[in-house]
Design a protein around this motif. Sequence first.
Motif, PDB file in Angstrom:
ATOM      1  N   GLY A  28       0.843  -1.054  -0.262  1.00  0.00           N
ATOM      2  CA  GLY A  28      -0.158  -0.142   0.148  1.00  0.00           C
ATOM      3  C   GLY A  28       0.819   1.319   0.319  1.00  0.00           C
ATOM      4  N   ARG A  29       2.597   1.064  -0.214  1.00  0.00           N
ATOM      5  CA  ARG A  29       2.742   2.584  -0.612  1.00  0.00           C
ATOM      6  C   ARG A  29       2.786   3.179  -1.526  1.00  0.00           C
ATOM      7  N   LEU A  30       2.428   4.470  -1.479  1.00  0.00           N
ATOM      8  CA  LEU A  30       1.829   5.203  -2.649  1.00  0.00           C
ATOM      9  C   LEU A  30       3.362   5.706  -3.017  1.00  0.00           C
ATOM     10  N   LEU A  31       4.131   5.802  -4.667  1.00  0.00           N
ATOM     11  CA  LEU A  31       4.463   6.364  -5.255  1.00  0.00           C
ATOM     12  C   LEU A  31       4.146   6.680  -6.138  1.00  0.00           C
ATOM     13  N   PHE A  32       4.764   8.135  -6.763  1.00  0.00           N
ATOM     14  CA  PHE A  32       3.901   8.776  -8.048  1.00  0.00           C
ATOM     15  C   PHE A  32       5.614   9.724  -8.300  1.00  0.00           C
ATOM     16  N   LEU A  33       5.354  10.549  -9.301  1.00  0.00           N
ATOM     17  CA  LEU A  33       6.305  11.299 -10.184  1.00  0.00           C
ATOM     18  C   LEU A  33       5.855  12.781 -10.129  1.00  0.00           C
ATOM     19  N   ALA A  34       7.225  13.385  -9.525  1.00  0.00           N
ATOM     20  CA  ALA A  34       6.611  15.254  -9.477  1.00  0.00           C
ATOM     21  C   ALA A  34       7.928  15.724  -9.432  1.00  0.00           C
ATOM     22  N   ASP A  35       7.697  16.573 -10.269  1.00  0.00           N
ATOM     23  CA  ASP A  35       9.357  17.683 -10.956  1.00  0.00           C
ATOM     24  C   ASP A  35       9.850  19.038  -9.900  1.00  0.00           C
ATOM     25  N   THR A  36       9.690  18.394  -8.456  1.00  0.00           N
ATOM     26  CA  THR A  36       9.890  19.476  -7.031  1.00  0.00           C
ATOM     27  C   THR A  36      11.578  19.580  -7.607  1.00  0.00           C
ATOM     28  N   SER A  37      12.326  18.526  -7.981  1.00  0.00           N
ATOM     29  CA  SER A  37      13.736  19.000  -8.085  1.00  0.00           C
ATOM     30  C   SER A  37      13.843  19.590  -9.635  1.00  0.00           C
ATOM     31  N   GLY A  38      13.350  20.367 -10.745  1.00  0.00           N
ATOM     32  CA  GLY A  38      13.077  20.415 -11.422  1.00  0.00           C
ATOM     33  C   GLY A  38      13.087  19.804 -13.126  1.00  0.00           C
ATOM     34  N   THR A  39      13.075  18.572 -12.235  1.00  0.00           N
ATOM     35  CA  THR A  39      12.599  17.598 -13.632  1.00  0.00           C
ATOM     36  C   THR A  39      12.115  15.952 -12.799  1.00  0.00           C
ATOM     37  N   PRO A  40      10.902  15.621 -13.384  1.00  0.00           N
ATOM     38  CA  PRO A  40      10.059  14.231 -13.170  1.00  0.00           C
ATOM     39  C   PRO A  40      11.130  13.296 -12.525  1.00  0.00           C
ATOM     40  N   GLN A  41      10.726  13.290 -11.000  1.00  0.00           N
ATOM     41  CA  GLN A  41      11.522  12.059 -10.215  1.00  0.00           C
ATOM     42  C   GLN A  41      10.392  11.732  -9.452  1.00  0.00           C
ATOM     43  N   VAL A  42      10.700  10.189  -8.884  1.00  0.00           N
ATOM     44  CA  VAL A  42       9.902   8.862  -8.390  1.00  0.00           C
ATOM     45  C   VAL A  42      10.098   9.314  -7.088  1.00  0.00           C
ATOM     46  N   TRP A  43       9.006   9.742  -5.778  1.00  0.00           N
ATOM     47  CA  TRP A  43       8.718  10.340  -4.802  1.00  0.00           C
ATOM     48  C   TRP A  43       7.610   8.930  -4.281  1.00  0.00           C
ATOM     49  N   ASP A 601      19.805  20.997 -25.383  1.00  0.00           N
ATOM     50  CA  ASP A 601      19.692  19.094 -24.028  1.00  0.00           C
ATOM     51  C   ASP A 601      18.300  19.237 -24.187  1.00  0.00           C
ATOM     52  N   GLU A 602      17.324  19.466 -25.263  1.00  0.00           N
ATOM     53  CA  GLU A 602      15.848  19.047 -24.573  1.00  0.00           C
ATOM     54  C   GLU A 602      15.183  18.338 -26.794  1.00  0.00           C
ATOM     55  N   GLY A 603      14.082  18.183 -26.694  1.00  0.00           N
ATOM     56  CA  GLY A 603      13.204  17.167 -27.535  1.00  0.00           C
ATOM     57  C   GLY A 603      12.445  17.687 -27.955  1.00  0.00           C
ATOM     58  N   HIS A 604      11.326  16.668 -28.295  1.00  0.00           N
ATOM     59  CA  HIS A 604       9.927  17.461 -28.377  1.00  0.00           C
ATOM     60  C   HIS A 604       9.330  18.784 -27.154  1.00  0.00           C
ATOM     61  N   HIS A 605       9.833  17.928 -26.150  1.00  0.00           N
ATOM     62  CA  HIS A 605       8.961  18.700 -24.739  1.00  0.00           C
ATOM     63  C   HIS A 605       9.963  19.290 -24.281  1.00  0.00           C
ATOM     64  N   THR A 606       9.718  21.211 -23.695  1.00  0.00           N
ATOM     65  CA  THR A 606      11.235  20.714 -23.219  1.00  0.00           C
ATOM     66  C   THR A 606      10.957  20.650 -21.728  1.00  0.00           C
ATOM     67  N   THR A 607      12.078  19.929 -20.657  1.00  0.00           N
ATOM     68  CA  THR A 607      11.519  19.565 -19.262  1.00  0.00           C
ATOM     69  C   THR A 607      12.402  19.870 -18.469  1.00  0.00           C
ATOM     70  N   SER A 608      13.462  19.813 -18.527  1.00  0.00           N
ATOM     71  CA  SER A 608      13.791  21.243 -17.213  1.00  0.00           C
ATOM     72  C   SER A 608      13.012  22.255 -17.232  1.00  0.00           C
TER      73      SER A 608
END
Length: 627
Positions: A28-43, A601-608
């Motif tokens: 039941g542990r919740l995992l998710f993606l968040a961009d708090t650090s500047g790019t989406p990471q696992v939290w 350093d980007e592609g179709h989307h600007t991600t940073s």
Amino acid sequence: MPDPERDFGVARFLAVDHADSPTLTPDGRLLFLADTSGTPQVWTVAEPAGWPDRLTPHEERVSALAASPTDEAFVYAMDAGSDERDQLFHYDLATGVERALTAAPDATHSWGAWGPDGDRVAYAANRADGARFDVYVQSVGGVAPDGSRDPAGDPERVFEGPGGFLSVAAFGPDGDRLVLTKAHSSYDEDLTLLDLDTGETTRLSDDTEATYSHVHFDGDGGLVCVTDRGSDTAYVGRVSLADGSVTPVAGHDDAGGDPGSDAWDVDGFAFDRDTGRLAYTVNEGGYSSLHAGTLATGADGDPTLDPVDAPTVDGVVSDLGFGPDAERIVFTHTSPTEPYGVWSVGFGDDTATEWTPVGTNGLPDDAFRAPETVRYGTFDGREIPAYWTLPPGVDPDDPDASVPAIVDVHGGPEHQRRPWFYPTKQFFLHRGYAVLEPNVRGSSGYGKAYAHLDDVEKRMDSVADVAAGVEWLHGVPAVDEDRIVAYGRSYGGFMVLAAITEYPDLWAAAVDFVGIADFTTFLENTGEWRRSHREAEYGSLADDYEFLQSISPLTHIENVRCPLFVQHGANDPRVPVGEAEQVAAAAREQGVPVETLIFEDEGHHTTSRENLIVEFEAIAAFLDEHV
């Protein structure tokens, strides 16, 4: 322009966190993606509104996340420089150890599904041939008696694809079958059952145009999924493994989905095989309604739904999933004034709980504006749905307001602008721009017939819908008709370039993000595996070359009158950067003021976030100068 004392700047808006892609472990542990650090990471977070822990330490974006069905572990996907060549990684939550499952940086690995025992994963990849996705099954390794982990196995190719894009939709409950989907176009897919022991395939789709998504084995000789087979709009249906027949379960409507019909698509679905519980969302003019229930058998022997309570949501819901024993539904929620966050609700409850309140960096509530849904007439009498938002304090009937307006056209084209939280939209509203977001013909969310209205030779009809939106703006007293901006990304970038060449006198300025300038060079240079899929929408190089040139903005570049801002990423595999380079050069030759911004350093989307700040500060300065 905003009050200088309340000019918060784009960085403040872009720093509003975005949390999505929830998944629950067996504990039941919740995992998710968040961009708090500047790019989406696992939290991860242990309780609602608790302090989250970051699990992945990377600077490159994580693009997919899936918890193991049996262990406290997960797999995630990550690319490099936003090039979309995802590699897969395994992360053990007990030890914190992460290991690469794939190491083929020239190939794209498209996440598929966990095996039922948590020891294998299945995915599709173009490792052997850049133009073809094949299916692979791979061991993730196991825990030995001494606590050590066996290394992951090598990828085993279990199916050679026919060419183009192929996906793994589901892993069978006994671990001996996979469900595959092969996309011929955005609205035409094959659904296939693959026997892993024999390699034999069974086609479950028929020859009619249909899509299949969110596929699950039901444990009773069928699949449950979202499909639009035999219907203009999508619904929850059961596909028989015996003969491929489809029986509607929920959300089915015989009416067409054309705007104004109130026949809507089911667009999200989760299912728990052990309990038969399911949840689904309906896209009602862009806004979500959430439904839940238990799969049952009706008096006629057909599958049916025993509904239970579900909360009323204001905004858009996505990423539905169940927790252990299907006691909890998790999902991503957003609205125009509410950032993306993860919520949960008990099965059968009508009140949801927010798990990741990301906050707004101290921006006041009145810094965010919600749109009005409008419809405006176009050249053939059809009505085009759109979201219309005025900046704070503006009376739409005040002719002295003299408000500039941005017409923001979505990409796709098989996509839909919905009432999501857009920090950059809120930034421009805060700076005094009104925003019109049309869902022109060709958009999804209104049924297949509406989506096909811009196919091939009808392409420019959708551009005429944009021009009709400008005519509608001319009827709003508060809008300055001499200060209207064309603005769009990807296919929306093409729409921008087409609008300023086909209707050059309507625009004060234009902003093109990763747009198509010439359909022939785009199709020649896009990813090989994408070409046939895109040709089904736009026309083929072999049969429609002259037509494609005739509708390409580059062919009519001499018509451009307004200043142009062009943004692109050098690593874009979808719309190659040459599209930006050639349209910028051609417009400059015509004496048009052109500003370009190309990220290496980007592609179709600007991600940073760092690059996004640079990008939108430059766009804001460009619009300040020219609008």
